[in-house]
Design a protein around this motif. Structure first.
Motif, PDB file in Angstrom:
ATOM      1  N   ALA A  25       0.830  -1.205   0.000  1.00 11.07           N
ATOM      2  CA  ALA A  25       0.000   0.000   0.000  1.00 11.07           C
ATOM      3  C   ALA A  25       0.865   1.255   0.000  1.00 11.07           C
ATOM      4  O   ALA A  25       0.545   2.240  -0.677  1.00 11.07           O
ATOM      5  N   LEU A  26       1.969   1.233   0.746  1.00 13.73           N
ATOM      6  CA  LEU A  26       2.885   2.374   0.745  1.00 13.73           C
ATOM      7  C   LEU A  26       3.490   2.590  -0.637  1.00 13.73           C
ATOM      8  O   LEU A  26       3.610   3.723  -1.103  1.00 13.73           O
ATOM      9  N   SER A  27       3.861   1.503  -1.297  1.00 14.42           N
ATOM     10  CA  SER A  27       4.410   1.616  -2.653  1.00 14.42           C
ATOM     11  C   SER A  27       3.387   2.207  -3.609  1.00 14.42           C
ATOM     12  O   SER A  27       3.712   3.050  -4.457  1.00 14.42           O
ATOM     13  N   ALA A  28       2.150   1.763  -3.474  1.00 17.82           N
ATOM     14  CA  ALA A  28       1.092   2.288  -4.339  1.00 17.82           C
ATOM     15  C   ALA A  28       0.877   3.769  -4.091  1.00 17.82           C
ATOM     16  O   ALA A  28       0.682   4.551  -5.033  1.00 17.82           O
ATOM     17  N   GLU A  29       0.895   4.175  -2.827  1.00 20.13           N
ATOM     18  CA  GLU A  29       0.708   5.583  -2.504  1.00 20.13           C
ATOM     19  C   GLU A  29       1.840   6.431  -3.070  1.00 20.13           C
ATOM     20  O   GLU A  29       1.616   7.515  -3.605  1.00 20.13           O
ATOM     21  N   GLU A  30       3.058   5.925  -2.982  1.00 20.34           N
ATOM     22  CA  GLU A  30       4.211   6.659  -3.510  1.00 20.34           C
ATOM     23  C   GLU A  30       4.127   6.818  -5.020  1.00 20.34           C
ATOM     24  O   GLU A  30       4.637   7.785  -5.584  1.00 20.34           O
ATOM     25  N   GLY A  31       3.476   5.850  -5.670  1.00 23.13           N
ATOM     26  CA  GLY A  31       3.383   5.898  -7.128  1.00 23.13           C
ATOM     27  C   GLY A  31       2.158   6.598  -7.655  1.00 23.13           C
ATOM     28  O   GLY A  31       1.914   6.607  -8.873  1.00 23.13           O
ATOM     29  N   GLU A  32       1.355   7.197  -6.771  1.00 26.57           N
ATOM     30  CA  GLU A  32       0.154   7.898  -7.222  1.00 26.57           C
ATOM     31  C   GLU A  32       0.522   9.010  -8.204  1.00 26.57           C
ATOM     32  O   GLU A  32       1.452   9.776  -7.977  1.00 26.57           O
ATOM     33  N   GLY A  33      -0.216   9.067  -9.280  1.00 29.35           N
ATOM     34  CA  GLY A  33       0.047  10.083 -10.294  1.00 29.35           C
ATOM     35  C   GLY A  33       0.965   9.593 -11.397  1.00 29.35           C
ATOM     36  O   GLY A  33       1.040  10.215 -12.463  1.00 29.35           O
ATOM     37  N   ASP A  34       1.681   8.493 -11.158  1.00 28.46           N
ATOM     38  CA  ASP A  34       2.543   7.927 -12.187  1.00 28.46           C
ATOM     39  C   ASP A  34       1.740   6.974 -13.066  1.00 28.46           C
ATOM     40  O   ASP A  34       0.741   6.389 -12.632  1.00 28.46           O
ATOM     41  N   ASP A  35       2.180   6.813 -14.299  1.00 35.72           N
ATOM     42  CA  ASP A  35       1.543   5.837 -15.172  1.00 35.72           C
ATOM     43  C   ASP A  35       1.851   4.437 -14.665  1.00 35.72           C
ATOM     44  O   ASP A  35       3.008   4.120 -14.357  1.00 35.72           O
ATOM     45  N   PRO A  36       0.839   3.562 -14.565  1.00 37.29           N
ATOM     46  CA  PRO A  36       1.099   2.182 -14.124  1.00 37.29           C
ATOM     47  C   PRO A  36       2.096   1.501 -15.050  1.00 37.29           C
ATOM     48  O   PRO A  36       2.095   1.719 -16.267  1.00 37.29           O
ATOM     49  N   MET A  37       2.954   0.665 -14.475  1.00 40.44           N
ATOM     50  CA  MET A  37       3.937  -0.066 -15.280  1.00 40.44           C
ATOM     51  C   MET A  37       3.297  -1.356 -15.792  1.00 40.44           C
ATOM     52  O   MET A  37       3.506  -2.446 -15.256  1.00 40.44           O
ATOM     53  N   TYR A  38       2.506  -1.197 -16.848  1.00 34.33           N
ATOM     54  CA  TYR A  38       1.785  -2.352 -17.371  1.00 34.33           C
ATOM     55  C   TYR A  38       2.722  -3.437 -17.900  1.00 34.33           C
ATOM     56  O   TYR A  38       2.339  -4.598 -18.016  1.00 34.33           O
ATOM     57  N   TRP A  39       3.954  -3.067 -18.208  1.00 29.26           N
ATOM     58  CA  TRP A  39       4.918  -4.012 -18.752  1.00 29.26           C
ATOM     59  C   TRP A  39       5.547  -4.886 -17.674  1.00 29.26           C
ATOM     60  O   TRP A  39       6.185  -5.904 -17.973  1.00 29.26           O
ATOM     61  N   ASP A  40       5.378  -4.525 -16.400  1.00 34.57           N
ATOM     62  CA  ASP A  40       6.083  -5.217 -15.328  1.00 34.57           C
ATOM     63  C   ASP A  40       5.525  -6.620 -15.127  1.00 34.57           C
ATOM     64  O   ASP A  40       4.318  -6.853 -15.271  1.00 34.57           O
TER      65      ASP A  40
END
Length: 242
Positions: free
Chosen positions: A88-103
Motif C-alpha cells: 500500500a505504501l508503494s502504491a501511494e508513492e506511485g500515485e500520479g505515475d503511469d502504471p507499469m503495465y509491462w512489469d
C-alpha cells in the motif's frame, strides 16, 4: 487507496504495539515474505513446476502459504499485515505515475488485496475482523476461501512430498554482509530445513548488489537478498512513522 493504507496500519497496530521496535518488525516481516517469495521461484525452477499464469503471482501466493504454515496465527497476521502495508505504501508513492503495465509483477494494490484475501480465506470465521479492517471488499471476500483452497491444493501437491521426506537437502546461509538480515533469514532457514527436503541445496547470500531487490539465480541455485532492500525498508518504516 489512502483508506486501505490507513486500514493496514490499524490491522498491524495491535501486534506491533506489543513489540519494542515496530520499525524493526516491519523490516523483518517484509524480509521474511520476500525470502519466501524467492524460495517460490527456486521451487518452481527445481521442481520444474507448471505455472498457469505469471510466475510472480505464484511466488506471491507461496509466500502467504508459508507464512501461515510456519508461524502461529497472531504472528502470521502481523507478517501479512506488514507485507500488505508495504504494498500500500508503494502504491501511494506511485500515485500520479503511469502504471507499469509491462512489469511482470502485479500492481501494488492488487498484491495488497491478494495477500489479504489469501490469508483471510484460510480461516474466514476467525479472520473476519482482519479482512474488514483491511477494507477487503465483500465481493472479493466472498471468493477468498475458494482462492485459498485452490492455492493450497496447487502448491501442497508439490510441497507435501518434500515435507514427508524432511529433513534432507538443505538451505544454507553463505555470505552475510548485514547482521540484522542474517538474523531474520537464519531463523527462517532453520525452520524450513526442519520441514522440507529440497530437490537440491539452495545457498542464500546477503550482500550489496547495487539495487533495491532480491533474486533467485537458477544457474547457481542461489537466493540473493540485497542489503539495499533492507535499507529501503528501514527508510520506508521511518517515513511511515511506525
Amino acid at each position: 487507496m489512502r483508506a486501505a493504507l490507513a486500514a493496514l496500519a490499524l490491522v498491524a497496530a495491535p501486534a506491533l504495539a506489543q513489540e519494542a521496535d515496530p520499525k524493526a518488525d516491519f523490516v523483518a516481516d517484509n524480509l521474511v515474505a520476500v525470502f519466501y517469495h524467492e524460495l517460490g521461484h527456486a521451487l518452481i525452477d527445481q521442481l520444474n513446476l507448471p505455472v498457469l499464469g505469471k510466475e510472480e503471482d505464484a511466488a506471491d501466493i507461496l509466500s502467504v502459504l508459508l507464512v501461515d504454515e510456519v508461524w502461529e496465527p497472531e504472528a502470521a497476521q502481523e507478517i501479512v499485515a506488514n507485507t500488505a502495508y508495504a504494498y500500500a505504501l508503494s502504491a501511494e508513492e506511485g500515485e500520479g505515475d503511469d502504471p507499469m503495465y509491462w512489469d511482470v509483477h502485479g500492481h501494488d494494490m492488487q498484491r495488497y488485496f491478494t495477500h489479504v484475501c489469501l490469508f483471510y480465506g484460510a480461516d474466514p470465521e476467525n479472520r473476519a475482523d482482519f479482512a474488514a479492517s483491511a477494507n477487503l471488499p465483500e465481493e472479493r471476500a466472498a471468493t477468498c476461501a475458494e482462492e485459498r483452497e485452490l492455492a493450497d491444493e496447487s502448491w501442497w501437491t508439490y510441497l507435501q512430498p518434500l515435507a514427508d521426506q524432511a529433513p534432507g537437502t538443505a538451505i544454507s546461509l553463505d555470505a552475510a554482509e548485514d547482521e540484522f538480515i542474517a538474523g531474520v533469514i537464519s531463523e527462517e532457514i532453520d525452520t524450513l530445513n526442519e520441514r522440507f527436503d529440497l530437490p537440491q541445496e539452495i545457498t542464500v547470500d546477503i550482500e550489496s548488489c547495487g539495487e533495491v531487490n532480491a533474486y533467485y539465480i537458477p544457474d547457481e541455485s542461489r537466493i540473493l537478498m540485497c542489503t539495499e532492500f533492507a535499507e529501503f525498508l528501514w527508510e520506508r518504516a521511518q517515513a511511515a512513522d511506525l
